[in-house]
Design an enzyme around this catalytic site. Structure first.
Site, mmCIF file in Angstrom:
data_model
loop_
_atom_site.group_PDB
_atom_site.id
_atom_site.type_symbol
_atom_site.label_atom_id
_atom_site.label_comp_id
_atom_site.label_asym_id
_atom_site.label_seq_id
_atom_site.Cartn_x
_atom_site.Cartn_y
_atom_site.Cartn_z
ATOM 1 N N GLY A 187 0.829 -1.208 0.000
ATOM 2 C CA GLY A 187 0.000 0.000 0.000
ATOM 3 C C GLY A 187 0.860 1.253 0.000
ATOM 4 N N ARG A 230 20.400 9.478 -1.346
ATOM 5 C CA ARG A 230 21.453 10.465 -1.067
ATOM 6 C C ARG A 230 22.419 9.988 0.016
ATOM 7 N NH1 ARG A 230 18.518 16.266 -2.353
ATOM 8 N NH2 ARG A 230 18.403 15.847 -4.594
ATOM 9 N N ARG A 255 1.288 -4.828 -6.026
ATOM 10 C CA ARG A 255 1.186 -6.117 -5.340
ATOM 11 C C ARG A 255 1.515 -7.166 -6.401
ATOM 12 N NH1 ARG A 255 -2.664 -3.139 -2.050
ATOM 13 N NH2 ARG A 255 -1.758 -3.221 0.040
ATOM 14 N N SER A 256 2.354 -8.123 -6.061
ATOM 15 C CA SER A 256 2.823 -9.079 -7.067
ATOM 16 C C SER A 256 2.532 -10.516 -6.645
ATOM 17 C CB SER A 256 4.334 -8.894 -7.279
ATOM 18 O OG SER A 256 4.856 -9.952 -8.059
ATOM 19 N N ASP A 305 4.013 -5.121 6.258
ATOM 20 C CA ASP A 305 4.461 -6.445 6.716
ATOM 21 C C ASP A 305 4.564 -7.458 5.575
ATOM 22 O OD1 ASP A 305 1.719 -6.444 6.508
ATOM 23 O OD2 ASP A 305 1.390 -7.748 8.224
ATOM 24 N N THR A 358 3.451 2.613 5.864
ATOM 25 C CA THR A 358 2.025 2.261 5.849
ATOM 26 C C THR A 358 1.264 3.277 6.686
ATOM 27 O OG1 THR A 358 0.389 0.724 6.764
ATOM 28 C CG2 THR A 358 2.607 0.515 7.616
ATOM 29 N N ASP A 408 -1.289 2.743 8.349
ATOM 30 C CA ASP A 408 -2.030 2.097 9.445
ATOM 31 C C ASP A 408 -1.313 2.077 10.794
ATOM 32 O OD1 ASP A 408 -4.254 1.487 7.892
ATOM 33 O OD2 ASP A 408 -3.267 -0.278 7.058
ATOM 34 N N ASP A 425 0.581 -0.138 11.999
ATOM 35 C CA ASP A 425 0.299 -1.430 12.635
ATOM 36 C C ASP A 425 1.499 -2.368 12.683
ATOM 37 O OD1 ASP A 425 0.418 -1.805 9.941
ATOM 38 O OD2 ASP A 425 -1.370 -3.038 9.789
ATOM 39 N N ARG A 438 -17.647 18.939 11.216
ATOM 40 C CA ARG A 438 -18.189 19.469 12.476
ATOM 41 C C ARG A 438 -18.949 20.780 12.248
ATOM 42 N NH1 ARG A 438 -18.017 18.287 17.615
ATOM 43 N NH2 ARG A 438 -16.317 16.798 17.640
ATOM 44 N N ARG A 449 -26.771 17.619 14.034
ATOM 45 C CA ARG A 449 -26.716 16.271 13.461
ATOM 46 C C ARG A 449 -25.718 15.375 14.194
ATOM 47 N NH1 ARG A 449 -26.802 18.103 7.139
ATOM 48 N NH2 ARG A 449 -29.056 17.964 6.882
ATOM 49 N N ARG A 498 -8.541 -1.582 8.800
ATOM 50 C CA ARG A 498 -9.266 -2.860 8.763
ATOM 51 C C ARG A 498 -8.973 -3.698 10.000
ATOM 52 N NH1 ARG A 498 -8.890 -3.011 3.021
ATOM 53 N NH2 ARG A 498 -6.743 -3.708 3.146
ATOM 54 N N GLN A 529 -7.471 9.620 2.561
ATOM 55 C CA GLN A 529 -6.502 9.481 3.666
ATOM 56 C C GLN A 529 -5.142 8.990 3.203
ATOM 57 O OE1 GLN A 529 -8.885 7.521 7.194
ATOM 58 N NE2 GLN A 529 -9.918 7.226 5.257
HETATM 59 P P1 ADP Z 1 2.135 -4.496 2.513
HETATM 60 O O1 ADP Z 1 3.616 -4.549 2.311
HETATM 61 O O2 ADP Z 1 1.607 -3.093 2.466
HETATM 62 O O3 ADP Z 1 1.701 -5.274 3.718
HETATM 63 P P2 ADP Z 1 1.164 -6.678 0.795
HETATM 64 O O4 ADP Z 1 0.753 -7.526 1.940
HETATM 65 O O5 ADP Z 1 0.262 -6.593 -0.378
HETATM 66 O O6 ADP Z 1 1.449 -5.166 1.225
HETATM 67 O O7 ADP Z 1 2.602 -7.209 0.297
HETATM 68 C C1 ADP Z 1 3.260 -6.609 -0.794
HETATM 69 C C2 ADP Z 1 3.867 -7.664 -1.684
HETATM 70 O O8 ADP Z 1 4.851 -8.408 -0.960
HETATM 71 C C3 ADP Z 1 2.898 -8.736 -2.188
HETATM 72 O O9 ADP Z 1 2.176 -8.321 -3.325
HETATM 73 C C4 ADP Z 1 3.838 -9.890 -2.536
HETATM 74 O O10 ADP Z 1 4.438 -9.707 -3.793
HETATM 75 C C5 ADP Z 1 4.917 -9.743 -1.466
HETATM 76 N N1 ADP Z 1 4.665 -10.708 -0.375
HETATM 77 C C6 ADP Z 1 3.791 -10.603 0.643
HETATM 78 N N2 ADP Z 1 3.814 -11.678 1.449
HETATM 79 C C7 ADP Z 1 4.734 -12.507 0.918
HETATM 80 C C8 ADP Z 1 5.255 -13.804 1.275
HETATM 81 N N3 ADP Z 1 4.797 -14.455 2.359
HETATM 82 N N4 ADP Z 1 6.195 -14.347 0.485
HETATM 83 C C9 ADP Z 1 6.682 -13.709 -0.603
HETATM 84 N N5 ADP Z 1 6.236 -12.483 -0.987
HETATM 85 C C10 ADP Z 1 5.295 -11.895 -0.250
#
Ligand code: ADP
Length: 322
Positions: free
Chosen positions: A11, A25, A72-73, A103, A126, A128, A130, A155, A163, A172, A255
């Site tokens: 994200g 840099r 995201r891959s 994470d 991120t 969040d 979190d 407000r 209201r 989430r 946001q």
């Molecule tokens: P964030 O980093 O914001 O938590 P995602 O959870 O979508 O976002 O993770 C980003 C990308 O990291 C995923 O699209 C995927 O390519 C890679 N990824 C996430 N979890 C794993 C995993 N357990 N093993 C390998 N690649 C991962």
């Protein structure tokens, strides 16, 4: 180490650009070459690279989003995908990688290191907040300020019309944005995923406000609250309480965008700088965190497995001050 790479993944969050700038840099100042990877792990698999110099990262510290883009891959989740990605990095002579993300991105980085030996350091990017082991993540402060600004405007209209507003903010799984937004905007109550929401208690709280002749009320609802989002909570409250006319606002993706706050720019600058120093000192599989205003190294294992807990006193404070 002669060459490192930097990328943003998962994200997007305001402040990521300031992080890329700091990584670039810092490395250049130490005589290390830097390569940018477009579109996170997908770009790594497709060898979508750009050599970064001092001026490629000029004029980005104040921009939201990430100029390297993020993605995201699914391919990177496979052993074959990671092998292609690692081969592409090795072909370019890249020995270390800084990942700015959440994470999921750190899990991917850990797999890249364990399977292919490329050293990896993460910066928490991120909105969040979190991730465990850091007081703040890059983008969180900006997201809160954006939400607070929006609620100040809500407000005005809430008060003019007597209201009750339910405002949904992002979160989430975590209520950090909701809690800080609620405190800063003077909300009547904050509903978060970490605690059980009791609709009847909320109604008692609202009735108390009505009796005190409050002209309006604002309830902040994290999108992952156990009673649902703001629309669900408003409907449930309205079944039993109609003291004020009720409206719902879902803040959504506003946001995520916008120019990062000074706080996020400084946080990202410090974290990006420390990430390169840690990488060059031989560290791997760590996230850079900020604890008590100091930069710290947090093992990925800790950062992704645990959650920081919400401060219950701050939740209480929202209601005391309402
Ligand atoms: P964030 O980093 O914001 O938590 P995602 O959870 O979508 O976002 O993770 C980003 C990308 O990291 C995923 O699209 C995927 O390519 C890679 N990824 C996430 N979890 C794993 C995993 N357990 N093993 C390998 N690649 C991962």
């Amino acid at each position: 180490m002669k060459k490192i790479a930097v990328m943003t993944s998962g994200g997007d969050a305001p402040g990521m650009n300031a992080g890329i700038r700091a990584v670039t840099r810092t490395a250049l100042s130490m005589g290390i070459e830097v390569m940018g990877i477009y579109r996170g792990y997908q770009g790594m698999i497709e060898a979508d690279f750009i050599p970064l110099d001092h001026f490629k990262v000029s004029n980005i510290i104040h921009r939201g989003g990430t100029f390297l883009k993020t993605a995201r891959s699914q391919d990177f989740r496979t052993v074959e995908g990671r092998a292609t990605a690692a081969a592409n990095l090795k072909k370019e002579g890249v020995e270390g990688l800084v990942v700015i993300g959440g994470d999921g991105s750190f899990r991917g980085a850990a797999a890249l290191h364990s399977e292919h030996g490329i050293k990896v350091v993460g910066c928490p990017g991120t909105i969040d907040n979190d991730l465990f082991g850091t007081d703040y993540t890059i983008g969180y402060d900006t997201a809160v300020n954006t939400a607070v600004h929006a609620i100040d405007q809500i407000r005005d209209t809430a008060d003019s019309h007597n209201r009750l507003f339910f405002v949904e903010v992002m979160g989430r799984d975590a209520g950090f944005i909701a809690l800080r937004t609620g405190l800063a905007s003077g909300a009547e109550s904050v509903l978060v995923p970490e605690t059980t929401t009791y609709i009847d208690e909320l109604i008692v709280h609202l009735q108390k406000g009505l009796k005190m002749q409050k002209s309006s009320a604002i309830i902040i609802v994290a999108e992952g609250d156990d009673e649902g989002g703001a629309i669900d909570v408003a409907r449930k409250v309205n079944e039993k309480f109609t003291g004020w006319e009720t409206k719902v606002t879902v803040l959504g993706h506003i946001q995520r965008g916008g120019s990062p706050t000074a706080f996020d720019r400084i946080l990202a600058s410090r974290m990006g700088h420390q990430a390169v120093k840690s990488l060059l000192a031989g560290a791997t599989d760590i996230m850079i965190g900020q604890r008590n205003n100091e930069m710290v190294e947090v093992p990925f294992g800790q950062a992704v497995k645990h959650h920081e807990t919400l401060n219950p006193h701050l939740l209480e404070l929202v209601e005391i001050l309402a």
